[in-house]
Design a protein around this motif. Structure first.
Motif, PDB file in Angstrom:
ATOM      1  N   LEU A 150       0.828  -1.207   0.000  1.00 50.97           N
ATOM      2  CA  LEU A 150       0.000   0.000   0.000  1.00 50.97           C
ATOM      3  C   LEU A 150       0.862   1.257   0.000  1.00 50.97           C
ATOM      4  O   LEU A 150       0.593   2.208  -0.745  1.00 50.97           O
ATOM      5  CB  LEU A 150      -0.901  -0.032   1.229  1.00 50.97           C
ATOM      6  CG  LEU A 150      -1.969   1.030   1.412  1.00 50.97           C
ATOM      7  CD1 LEU A 150      -3.130   0.445   2.214  1.00 50.97           C
ATOM      8  CD2 LEU A 150      -1.435   2.243   2.151  1.00 50.97           C
ATOM      9  N   ILE A 151       1.903   1.281   0.832  1.00 51.67           N
ATOM     10  CA  ILE A 151       2.773   2.455   0.907  1.00 51.67           C
ATOM     11  C   ILE A 151       3.436   2.714  -0.442  1.00 51.67           C
ATOM     12  O   ILE A 151       3.543   3.870  -0.887  1.00 51.67           O
ATOM     13  CB  ILE A 151       3.840   2.255   2.010  1.00 51.67           C
ATOM     14  CG1 ILE A 151       3.173   2.266   3.384  1.00 51.67           C
ATOM     15  CG2 ILE A 151       4.916   3.333   1.933  1.00 51.67           C
ATOM     16  CD1 ILE A 151       4.096   1.884   4.520  1.00 51.67           C
ATOM     17  N   CYS A 152       3.862   1.650  -1.100  1.00 46.68           N
ATOM     18  CA  CYS A 152       4.528   1.813  -2.397  1.00 46.68           C
ATOM     19  C   CYS A 152       3.543   2.214  -3.488  1.00 46.68           C
ATOM     20  O   CYS A 152       3.809   3.134  -4.274  1.00 46.68           O
ATOM     21  CB  CYS A 152       5.245   0.520  -2.788  1.00 46.68           C
ATOM     22  SG  CYS A 152       6.623   0.073  -1.709  1.00 46.68           S
ATOM     23  N   GLU A 153       2.420   1.545  -3.558  1.00 44.17           N
ATOM     24  CA  GLU A 153       1.489   1.798  -4.659  1.00 44.17           C
ATOM     25  C   GLU A 153       0.761   3.123  -4.509  1.00 44.17           C
ATOM     26  O   GLU A 153       0.291   3.695  -5.496  1.00 44.17           O
ATOM     27  CB  GLU A 153       0.507   0.638  -4.784  1.00 44.17           C
ATOM     28  CG  GLU A 153       1.200  -0.662  -5.135  1.00 44.17           C
ATOM     29  CD  GLU A 153       0.285  -1.686  -5.781  1.00 44.17           C
ATOM     30  OE1 GLU A 153      -0.855  -1.329  -6.143  1.00 44.17           O
ATOM     31  OE2 GLU A 153       0.717  -2.838  -5.930  1.00 44.17           O
ATOM     32  N   ARG A 154       0.659   3.632  -3.298  1.00 41.64           N
ATOM     33  CA  ARG A 154       0.060   4.947  -3.111  1.00 41.64           C
ATOM     34  C   ARG A 154       0.910   6.061  -3.715  1.00 41.64           C
ATOM     35  O   ARG A 154       0.420   7.159  -3.955  1.00 41.64           O
ATOM     36  CB  ARG A 154      -0.154   5.220  -1.631  1.00 41.64           C
ATOM     37  CG  ARG A 154      -1.424   4.590  -1.065  1.00 41.64           C
ATOM     38  CD  ARG A 154      -2.661   5.307  -1.566  1.00 41.64           C
ATOM     39  NE  ARG A 154      -3.898   4.806  -0.943  1.00 41.64           N
ATOM     40  CZ  ARG A 154      -5.080   5.336  -1.140  1.00 41.64           C
ATOM     41  NH1 ARG A 154      -5.212   6.368  -1.946  1.00 41.64           N
ATOM     42  NH2 ARG A 154      -6.152   4.838  -0.564  1.00 41.64           N
ATOM     43  N   VAL A 155       2.205   5.786  -3.947  1.00 41.11           N
ATOM     44  CA  VAL A 155       3.056   6.774  -4.620  1.00 41.11           C
ATOM     45  C   VAL A 155       3.344   6.372  -6.059  1.00 41.11           C
ATOM     46  O   VAL A 155       4.171   6.989  -6.723  1.00 41.11           O
ATOM     47  CB  VAL A 155       4.385   6.984  -3.853  1.00 41.11           C
ATOM     48  CG1 VAL A 155       4.144   7.615  -2.502  1.00 41.11           C
ATOM     49  CG2 VAL A 155       5.163   5.683  -3.707  1.00 41.11           C
ATOM     50  N   GLY A 156       2.690   5.302  -6.542  1.00 43.20           N
ATOM     51  CA  GLY A 156       2.810   4.941  -7.951  1.00 43.20           C
ATOM     52  C   GLY A 156       3.794   3.841  -8.267  1.00 43.20           C
ATOM     53  O   GLY A 156       4.045   3.569  -9.439  1.00 43.20           O
ATOM     54  N   ILE A 157       4.349   3.166  -7.267  1.00 45.33           N
ATOM     55  CA  ILE A 157       5.316   2.078  -7.498  1.00 45.33           C
ATOM     56  C   ILE A 157       4.651   0.744  -7.184  1.00 45.33           C
ATOM     57  O   ILE A 157       4.198   0.505  -6.061  1.00 45.33           O
ATOM     58  CB  ILE A 157       6.575   2.252  -6.621  1.00 45.33           C
ATOM     59  CG1 ILE A 157       7.263   3.571  -6.925  1.00 45.33           C
ATOM     60  CG2 ILE A 157       7.537   1.083  -6.860  1.00 45.33           C
ATOM     61  CD1 ILE A 157       7.790   3.697  -8.332  1.00 45.33           C
ATOM     62  N   ILE A 158       4.576  -0.125  -8.174  1.00 42.78           N
ATOM     63  CA  ILE A 158       4.008  -1.466  -7.973  1.00 42.78           C
ATOM     64  C   ILE A 158       5.045  -2.338  -7.269  1.00 42.78           C
ATOM     65  O   ILE A 158       6.146  -2.552  -7.788  1.00 42.78           O
ATOM     66  CB  ILE A 158       3.609  -2.095  -9.316  1.00 42.78           C
ATOM     67  CG1 ILE A 158       2.570  -1.226 -10.030  1.00 42.78           C
ATOM     68  CG2 ILE A 158       3.054  -3.499  -9.106  1.00 42.78           C
ATOM     69  CD1 ILE A 158       2.208  -1.719 -11.409  1.00 42.78           C
ATOM     70  N   ASN A 159       4.690  -2.836  -6.098  1.00 40.66           N
ATOM     71  CA  ASN A 159       5.645  -3.607  -5.300  1.00 40.66           C
ATOM     72  C   ASN A 159       5.310  -5.097  -5.361  1.00 40.66           C
ATOM     73  O   ASN A 159       4.645  -5.648  -4.485  1.00 40.66           O
ATOM     74  CB  ASN A 159       5.637  -3.112  -3.852  1.00 40.66           C
ATOM     75  CG  ASN A 159       6.744  -3.729  -3.018  1.00 40.66           C
ATOM     76  OD1 ASN A 159       7.558  -4.493  -3.530  1.00 40.66           O
ATOM     77  ND2 ASN A 159       6.786  -3.407  -1.744  1.00 40.66           N
ATOM     78  N   ARG A 297      -0.495  10.490  -1.649  1.00 45.61           N
ATOM     79  CA  ARG A 297      -1.653  10.246  -2.507  1.00 45.61           C
ATOM     80  C   ARG A 297      -1.640  11.121  -3.757  1.00 45.61           C
ATOM     81  O   ARG A 297      -2.048  10.694  -4.837  1.00 45.61           O
ATOM     82  CB  ARG A 297      -2.944  10.456  -1.701  1.00 45.61           C
ATOM     83  CG  ARG A 297      -3.158   9.366  -0.662  1.00 45.61           C
ATOM     84  CD  ARG A 297      -4.444   9.543   0.119  1.00 45.61           C
ATOM     85  NE  ARG A 297      -4.335  10.596   1.123  1.00 45.61           N
ATOM     86  CZ  ARG A 297      -5.136  11.640   1.205  1.00 45.61           C
ATOM     87  NH1 ARG A 297      -6.116  11.800   0.323  1.00 45.61           N
ATOM     88  NH2 ARG A 297      -4.986  12.541   2.150  1.00 45.61           N
ATOM     89  N   SER A 298      -1.135  12.340  -3.622  1.00 47.98           N
ATOM     90  CA  SER A 298      -1.062  13.215  -4.793  1.00 47.98           C
ATOM     91  C   SER A 298      -0.038  12.711  -5.796  1.00 47.98           C
ATOM     92  O   SER A 298      -0.263  12.753  -7.009  1.00 47.98           O
ATOM     93  CB  SER A 298      -0.728  14.646  -4.363  1.00 47.98           C
ATOM     94  OG  SER A 298       0.546  14.711  -3.741  1.00 47.98           O
ATOM     95  N   VAL A 299       1.085  12.193  -5.305  1.00 47.04           N
ATOM     96  CA  VAL A 299       2.110  11.644  -6.199  1.00 47.04           C
ATOM     97  C   VAL A 299       1.590  10.398  -6.915  1.00 47.04           C
ATOM     98  O   VAL A 299       1.878  10.174  -8.095  1.00 47.04           O
ATOM     99  CB  VAL A 299       3.394  11.328  -5.394  1.00 47.04           C
ATOM    100  CG1 VAL A 299       4.365  10.472  -6.213  1.00 47.04           C
ATOM    101  CG2 VAL A 299       4.077  12.620  -4.962  1.00 47.04           C
ATOM    102  N   GLY A 300       0.806   9.584  -6.220  1.00 53.67           N
ATOM    103  CA  GLY A 300       0.278   8.374  -6.832  1.00 53.67           C
ATOM    104  C   GLY A 300      -0.882   8.622  -7.774  1.00 53.67           C
ATOM    105  O   GLY A 300      -1.114   7.834  -8.690  1.00 53.67           O
TER     106      GLY A 300
END
Length: 429
Positions: A150-159, A297-300
């Motif tokens: 969740l922390i990664c994908e909220r900024v746009g990185i698929i973990n 959230r804005s970055v993601g």
């Protein structure tokens, strides 16, 4: 009244057009309700009872076993599921929005009906309180893994590398705890090991803009290979020196632990379980009530807009990808030091991928992901408990339960989910 003048709290719009109605949830609930009535209800022997143990041996207050007539109660729960299916259909037509509580209620009703059918007429009782406590323990790595994703994908990185981060944390925690003789050192070292894997993910995904899914899979294979090699060449021959970690202590909270049924489940647990509860609460608050969460959230969702207002998009992605790796690494402690188990090759056994499914089922929300992790953890505990009770269900099918739940979650049968808009898309300024 036109569609554009309807109350916005009751409708979901895409432009000025109502979004199409999704019948996946209601249809799934109807099928599950009919199966519950036909299989668990009428399939239970007439007049048979199921015995539930409500207390564990360590509980201060002992409760008498609970006897329930299997067929009537299973039929009642089946009709409850059908009623919830009717509400889900009404909500779909009216386009009401509700969280994960409806599928959770359906799942609880179906599982309890399954327990009634499984234990009907059996001499052995189903240890309900113990089953819940084990489910929480099994949910620990899944909860930390889902929060990492969740922390990664909220900024746009698929973990996709959660599996490798869990395994790295398990390995580092076991070795360091064994060498120092102090299990708490694992809580310090395991997040570092996970963060290193997260740094590799960020390096290739952000700096070189490599496909994030491919990088995640490669990192999983890399960590599996490295830890398997070190286990075979070093740890296996020096078990007492490098691979015999002490366990983290169990902390009993006075008064709260004496609450019948649920006291021992929630308040007489391992210290890592309490850390998990605190982490979910803190992340929920920080994600939706802090400047850090707003920037995440804005970055993601819209990195270009975030960059316009002065947020450093790629630096935010770097830091949060490493933070996500650290959280997953901490979850790796659950496989070894948490319960004083030696490290073994590929001991995570795909839990990282199930954690990803928990994140999707929880709709990229910490409390939702935690609830999904508890569901999968309970399914894992259910397999071991029912095999002892003597359920008519083959053990192979019980082993499939967590993965079947994962398939249903990813297939979207619990409702439509929407990932962050910029997920998996590299940002070039």
């Amino acid at each position: 009244m036109s569609a554009t003048t309807q109350a916005p709290s009751l409708k979901h719009y895409e432009g000025n057009v109502l979004a199409p109605i999704s019948w996946k949830g209601p249809i799934t609930y109807v099928i599950l309700g009919l199966l519950t009535i036909g299989w668990f209800g009428f399939g239970s022997p007439s007049g048979a009872q199921t015995r539930f143990l409500l207390s564990q041996g360590r509980d201060a207050i002992k409760l008498d076993p609970l006897f329930l007539a299997a067929r009537p109660w299973a039929l009642f729960l089946g009709f409850v599921i059908l009623a919830l299916a009717g509400f889900a259909a009404y909500a779909a037509v009216k386009r009401y929005r509700f969280g994960v509580w409806l599928p959770v209620l359906v799942g609880v009703a179906a599982v309890f009906a399954f327990l009634l059918w499984s234990g009907a007429g059996k001499e052995a009782a189903i240890p309900l309180s113990q089953l819940l406590a084990q489910g929480i323990v099994f949910a620990v790595p899944l909860a930390f893994g889902s929060m990492a994703g969740l922390i990664c994908e909220r900024v746009g990185i698929i973990n996709i590398a959660i599996e490798g981060q869990l395994l790295a944390g398990a390995f580092a925690g076991a070795v360091v705890a064994t060498v120092t003789g102090n299990p708490f050192t694992a809580l310090l070292v395991a997040p570092i090991a996970g963060a290193l894997v997260g740094a590799l993910l960020a390096f290739f995904s952000i700096k070189y803009r490599v496909d994030q899914i491919v990088v995640g899979v490669v990192l999983n294979v890399l960590v599996i290979g490295v830890t398997s090699y070190l286990f075979s060449t070093i740890l296996k021959d020096n078990k007492s020196l490098l691979n015999q970690p002490p366990g983290l202590p169990t902390i009993r909270i006075p008064l709260l632990a004496d609450i019948p049924v649920f006291g021992g489940v929630f308040f007489n647990q391992n210290v890592l379980v309490y850390i998990m509860f605190a982490a979910v609460f803190v992340l929920q608050f920080m994600l939706f009530r802090s400047k850090w969460g707003l920037r995440m959230r804005s970055v993601g969702e819209h990195p270009k807009a975030a960059d316009t207002v002065g947020i450093k998009v790629n630096r935010t992605r770097w830091l949060n990808t490493m933070l996500g790796g650290a959280v997953a690494g901490l979850g790796g402690v659950a496989f070894t030091t948490m319960i004083a188990v030696t490290f073994g090759k590929e001991m995570t056994a795909g839990k990282g991928y199930i954690a990803l499914a928990a994140m999707i089922l929880g709709r990229w929300n910490p409390t939702g992901a935690f609830a999904a992790a508890l569901l999968f953890g309970f399914a894992e505990a259910l397999r071991g408990t029912l095999s002892i009770v003597g359920t008519p269900v083959p053990t192979q099918f019980l082993a499939m339960l967590p993965y079947l739940a994962t398939i249903f979650a990813v297939a979207g049968l619990v409702g439509k989910v929407k990932a962050p808009a910029a997920e998996g898309i590299p940002y070039v300024k």
